[in-house]
Design a protein around this motif. Structure first.
Motif: not given
Length: 226
Positions: A76-80, A85-87, A130-132, A155-156
């Motif tokens: 959903g494009g939501k970083l939360r 850790v995965t990033i 949106p939150d970063d 894209k992340l």
């Protein structure tokens, strides 16, 4: 818009007082007195006007650099919805030479109790709504990586990657303020990072060295100003 009006009020009050004294004949009975001529304002003077302009920066700050993080889905494009850790593991895997001092420790995350990836903070750093994501990763010699990520154009993307001898970090609105140990006794670095819409990255918009009053700085290696 209220600021200029407020600044104008004391000037008006003084003008009325001068007019009143002139009409009433205040004289030297407690009236206003001249303190002499106003000093002439001195503007900045350019030194060495024949010095040729620089053609490139002396040091590479690493500012303005971005990187697309591959292999990480953002529901959903939501970083939360994504584990920080995965990033971080994806970034380390993509650039092992850049993160060789933390690669082994990050590889053991999240199962290791000594995982260096600290919990993420979520704020709208870019101003688009949106939150970063802001992440800190502990590094050897009491240093730390500070990384910021956003999700744009499907894209992340990493928009900040700084390493320093961090004392603490504050969020002030959309600005990231980093206090770091200096190699001068009794001083510290303080850097404010802000999102730049042209570079589409976090830039160190204010960097200063401040007196802390301490007799000595922590026993740290010389900070790496990346």
């Amino acid at each position: 818009m209220t600021g200029p009006r407020h600044l104008g009020r004391p000037v008006l009050a003084v003008s009325v007082a001068v007019l009143f004294c002139a009409c009433a004949g205040c004289g030297d009975q407690g009236g206003l007195e001249s303190v002499g001529p106003t000093p002439t304002a001195v503007g900045p003077e350019r030194l060495w006007p024949t010095l040729p302009a620089a053609t490139r920066a002396a040091d590479d700050y690493g500012a303005g650099e971005t990187a697309v993080v591959k292999g990480v889905k953002v529901p959903g494009g939501k970083l939360r919805a994504v584990d920080p850790v995965t990033i971080v593991r994806a970034r380390v895997a993509a650039a092992p030479d850049d993160y060789k001092d933390i690669a082994a420790d990050v590889a053991d995350c999240p199962s290791s109790k000594d995982c260096p990836v600290l919990g993420g903070y979520y704020r709208d750093l870019t101003g688009d709504g949106p939150d970063d994501l802001l992440v800190a990763v502990r590094a050897p010699h009491r240093q730390a990586y500070l990384q910021a990520y956003t999700y744009r154009d499907g894209k992340l993307t990493q928009i900040m990657d700084d390493k320093d001898a961090v004392i603490n970090v504050h969020l002030a609105g959309r600005n990231i303020v980093v206090r770091a140990a200096a190699d001068l006794s009794g001083y510290e670095y303080r850097t404010s990072w802000s999102y730049d819409t042209h570079q589409k990255a976090m830039l160190p918009t204010r960097d200063e060295i401040l007196r802390t009053g301490a007799t000595r700085t922590p026993d740290l290696p010389s900070p790496s100003r990346s």
